[in-house]
Design a protein around this motif. Structure first.
Motif, PDB file in Angstrom:
ATOM      1  N   GLY A  46       0.845  -1.197   0.000  1.00 40.70           N
ATOM      2  CA  GLY A  46       0.000   0.000   0.000  1.00 40.70           C
ATOM      3  C   GLY A  46       0.875   1.239   0.000  1.00 40.70           C
ATOM      4  N   ARG A  47       0.221   2.377  -0.096  1.00 39.80           N
ATOM      5  CA  ARG A  47       1.008   3.612  -0.092  1.00 39.80           C
ATOM      6  C   ARG A  47       0.143   4.781   0.351  1.00 39.80           C
ATOM      7  N   PHE A  48       0.850   5.833   0.790  1.00 40.87           N
ATOM      8  CA  PHE A  48       0.199   7.101   1.093  1.00 40.87           C
ATOM      9  C   PHE A  48       0.962   8.132   0.287  1.00 40.87           C
ATOM     10  N   ALA A  49       0.257   8.968  -0.444  1.00 37.57           N
ATOM     11  CA  ALA A  49       0.926   9.836  -1.420  1.00 37.57           C
ATOM     12  C   ALA A  49       0.490  11.292  -1.261  1.00 37.57           C
ATOM     13  N   PRO A  50       0.938  11.931  -0.191  1.00 35.94           N
ATOM     14  CA  PRO A  50       0.517  13.320   0.012  1.00 35.94           C
ATOM     15  C   PRO A  50       1.272  14.300  -0.890  1.00 35.94           C
ATOM     16  N   SER A  51       0.679  15.452  -1.087  1.00 35.47           N
ATOM     17  CA  SER A  51       1.391  16.543  -1.745  1.00 35.47           C
ATOM     18  C   SER A  51       1.970  17.405  -0.628  1.00 35.47           C
ATOM     19  N   PRO A  52       3.290  17.624  -0.633  1.00 34.89           N
ATOM     20  CA  PRO A  52       3.904  18.363   0.488  1.00 34.89           C
ATOM     21  C   PRO A  52       3.707  19.871   0.346  1.00 34.89           C
ATOM     22  N   THR A  53       2.455  20.280   0.475  1.00 33.45           N
ATOM     23  CA  THR A  53       2.123  21.702   0.295  1.00 33.45           C
ATOM     24  C   THR A  53       1.679  22.344   1.599  1.00 33.45           C
ATOM     25  N   GLY A  54       1.768  21.609   2.698  1.00 28.52           N
ATOM     26  CA  GLY A  54       1.364  22.162   3.989  1.00 28.52           C
ATOM     27  C   GLY A  54       1.373  21.037   5.006  1.00 28.52           C
ATOM     28  N   ALA A  55       0.973  21.356   6.223  1.00 29.09           N
ATOM     29  CA  ALA A  55       0.939  20.309   7.260  1.00 29.09           C
ATOM     30  C   ALA A  55      -0.244  19.372   6.995  1.00 29.09           C
ATOM     31  N   LEU A  56      -0.071  18.109   7.344  1.00 28.60           N
ATOM     32  CA  LEU A  56      -1.181  17.151   7.212  1.00 28.60           C
ATOM     33  C   LEU A  56      -2.235  17.492   8.266  1.00 28.60           C
ATOM     34  N   HIS A  57      -3.514  17.459   7.863  1.00 27.96           N
ATOM     35  CA  HIS A  57      -4.572  17.702   8.847  1.00 27.96           C
ATOM     36  C   HIS A  57      -5.257  16.391   9.204  1.00 27.96           C
TER      37      HIS A  57
END
Ligand code: GLU
Length: 302
Positions: A3-14
């Protein structure tokens, strides 16, 4: 299983991002799989190394760490361009000079089951003279996929069967940056991802990704789209809604462990006052039991 988690690093995760990360982590681990983090930093204007470090620290403080190197999309443009060339060789790529405004104006109201923002196909049959005129005005083309009304069914592990028609999705933006749908398909395959667990705001893009996988001869992963987290006003949770990041919550005296319990409670895995660890939640987790309704936060939560 991977599996994976693919955030865009554009701010803190909420809380919403963290909850989706948690479901994807629990799902991978419940199947004894690997869990990878991929940074979707295609847009170098909005992404930053500082946001990336902050996001990884947030995940780690809840106990989630990538089981392999963190891959950054900004370092993989060659792969995306190679994929575009594969599509081009099959006659599936065309240049599009439309501005957002022109697309909005050209898009007709009834869209059937086309995804939000579907492109109406204005530039499909540009003449050489029209193309020259655009170039002479200094316009640079985006690249789009030529579709033929292909329909795809998604058999989503949470949302069930969802069908959609694929539009002429952007493959490369007019500033030369590869587009999300292309990059995600290339990377999920390159990383051997077998299960994509992500927010259900991306459900409508999944038929596009299935078509791209088929055209690029890549495997189709399984999908599970997790309902989003809503703010008290019923809109999708965002930073403006209040104390929604781990740092905001820590400033109010809420520990990472308490956040984990809140997230676990939203997944009906524990009571929010319980002292739980990630292994406790893992022992209780089943993907099929993830609530199918959005998690609606109360004003007192924020
Ligand atoms: N990078 C996307 C986002 O942050 C998620 C992409 C995906 O999971 O496919 O919304």
């Amino acid at each position: 299983m991977r599996g994976r988690f693919a955030p865009s690093p554009t701010g803190a995760l909420h809380l919403g991002n963290l909850r989706t990360a948690l479901v994807s982590w629990l799902h991978a681990k419940s199947l004894s799989g690997d869990w990878l983090v991929r940074m979707e930093d295609l847009d170098r204007v909005t992404s930053s190394a500082a946001h990336e470090a902050d996001q990884l620290a947030s995940l780690a403080s809840l106990g989630m760490r990538s089981d392999g190197p963190v891959v950054r999309q900004s370092e993989r443009f060659d792969r995306y361009r190679d994929a575009i060339e594969v599509l081009r060789a099959t006659g599936r790529v065309y240049e599009c000079f439309c501005s957002r405004r022109e697309i909005r104006e050209a898009a007709q109201a009834p869209h059937g089951d086309l995804p939000e923002g579907a492109y109406p196909g204005v530039c499909r049959r540009l003449t050489a003279a029209q193309r020259e005129a655009h170039l002479a005005q200094g316009r640079r083309p985006a690249l789009r996929l030529l579709t033929n009304g292909e329909r795809f069914e998604v058999h989503d592990l949470l949302a069930g069967r969802v069908e959609g028609t694929v539009d002429d999705v952007v493959l490369q933006r007019n500033d030369g940056v590869p587009a999300y749908n292309l990059a995600v398909v290339v990377d999920d395959a390159a990383q051997g991802v077998t299960h994509v667990v992500r927010g259900d705001d991306l459900l409508s893009s999944t038929p596009r990704q299935l078509l791209l996988q088929q055209l690029l001869e890549l495997p189709h992963p399984a999908y599970a789209h997790v309902p989003l987290v809503l703010a008290p006003d019923g809109t999708r949770l965002a930073k403006r809604h209040g104390a929604v990041t781990l740092a905001d919550l820590a400033a109010r005296g809420v520990t990472a462990q308490q956040v984990l319990a809140r997230l676990g409670a939203s997944l009906e895995l524990c009571d929010r006052a319980e002292v739980v660890t990630l292994p406790n939640l893992l022992a209780r987790f089943r993907l099929a039991s993830v609530p199918r309704q959005p998690w609606w936060l109360a004003a007192t939560d924020l």
